[in-house]
Scaffold this motif. Structure first.
Motif, PDB file in Angstrom:
ATOM      1  N   MET A 115       0.850  -1.168   0.000  1.00  0.00           N
ATOM      2  CA  MET A 115       0.000   0.000   0.000  1.00  0.00           C
ATOM      3  C   MET A 115       0.897   1.233   0.000  1.00  0.00           C
ATOM      4  SD  MET A 115      -3.184   0.936   2.517  1.00  0.00           S
ATOM      5  CE  MET A 115      -3.868  -0.671   2.268  1.00  0.00           C
ATOM      6  N   LEU A 116       0.547   2.206  -0.774  1.00  0.00           N
ATOM      7  CA  LEU A 116       1.318   3.439  -0.848  1.00  0.00           C
ATOM      8  C   LEU A 116       0.799   4.449   0.156  1.00  0.00           C
ATOM      9  CD1 LEU A 116       1.450   3.802  -4.722  1.00  0.00           C
ATOM     10  CD2 LEU A 116       3.157   2.795  -3.221  1.00  0.00           C
TER      11      LEU A 116
ATOM     12  N   PRO B 292      -1.733  -4.726  -7.059  1.00  0.00           N
ATOM     13  CA  PRO B 292      -2.447  -5.928  -7.498  1.00  0.00           C
ATOM     14  C   PRO B 292      -2.079  -7.126  -6.626  1.00  0.00           C
ATOM     15  CG  PRO B 292      -1.525  -4.773  -9.377  1.00  0.00           C
ATOM     16  CD  PRO B 292      -0.962  -4.116  -8.144  1.00  0.00           C
ATOM     17  N   GLY B 293      -3.074  -7.955  -6.314  1.00  0.00           N
ATOM     18  CA  GLY B 293      -2.847  -9.151  -5.535  1.00  0.00           C
ATOM     19  C   GLY B 293      -2.923  -8.967  -4.026  1.00  0.00           C
TER      20      GLY B 293
ATOM     21  N   VAL C  40     -13.970  -6.952  -5.338  1.00  0.00           N
ATOM     22  CA  VAL C  40     -12.770  -7.356  -6.079  1.00  0.00           C
ATOM     23  C   VAL C  40     -13.073  -8.704  -6.731  1.00  0.00           C
ATOM     24  CG1 VAL C  40     -10.364  -8.075  -5.882  1.00  0.00           C
ATOM     25  CG2 VAL C  40     -11.210  -6.145  -4.530  1.00  0.00           C
ATOM     26  N   ARG C  41     -12.871  -8.764  -8.052  1.00  0.00           N
ATOM     27  CA  ARG C  41     -12.993 -10.017  -8.807  1.00  0.00           C
ATOM     28  C   ARG C  41     -11.769 -10.111  -9.701  1.00  0.00           C
ATOM     29  NH1 ARG C  41     -18.564  -8.281  -9.919  1.00  0.00           N
ATOM     30  NH2 ARG C  41     -19.863  -9.222  -8.310  1.00  0.00           N
ATOM     31  N   ALA C  42     -10.698 -10.662  -9.170  1.00  0.00           N
ATOM     32  CA  ALA C  42      -9.452 -10.746  -9.924  1.00  0.00           C
ATOM     33  C   ALA C  42      -9.477 -11.863 -10.957  1.00  0.00           C
ATOM     34  CB  ALA C  42      -8.268 -10.945  -8.973  1.00  0.00           C
TER      35      ALA C  42
END
Length: 52
Positions: free
Chosen positions: A1-2, A17-18, A48-50
């Motif tokens: 996280m930024l 991502p991930g 979220v649906r990766a």
């Protein structure tokens, strides 16, 4: 996280991502200025649906 980015009215986070598993996430916010605290905002959500 930024680290968060701030403007006059927006706080935004970028999540790599991930990091988040598939599913529904809920959040809400409130403002504080050191002396006063607002009421909580209504709940917001996203999904979220990766994997398609």
């Amino acid at each position: 996280m930024l680290a968060p980015r701030f403007s006059d009215y927006v706080l935004a986070y970028t999540v790599a991502p991930g990091v988040l598993a598939d599913g529904e996430y809920r959040w809400r916010v409130r403002a504080e200025d050191g002396t006063q605290v607002s009421a909580w905002a209504p709940w917001c959500s996203f999904t979220v649906r990766a994997t398609a």
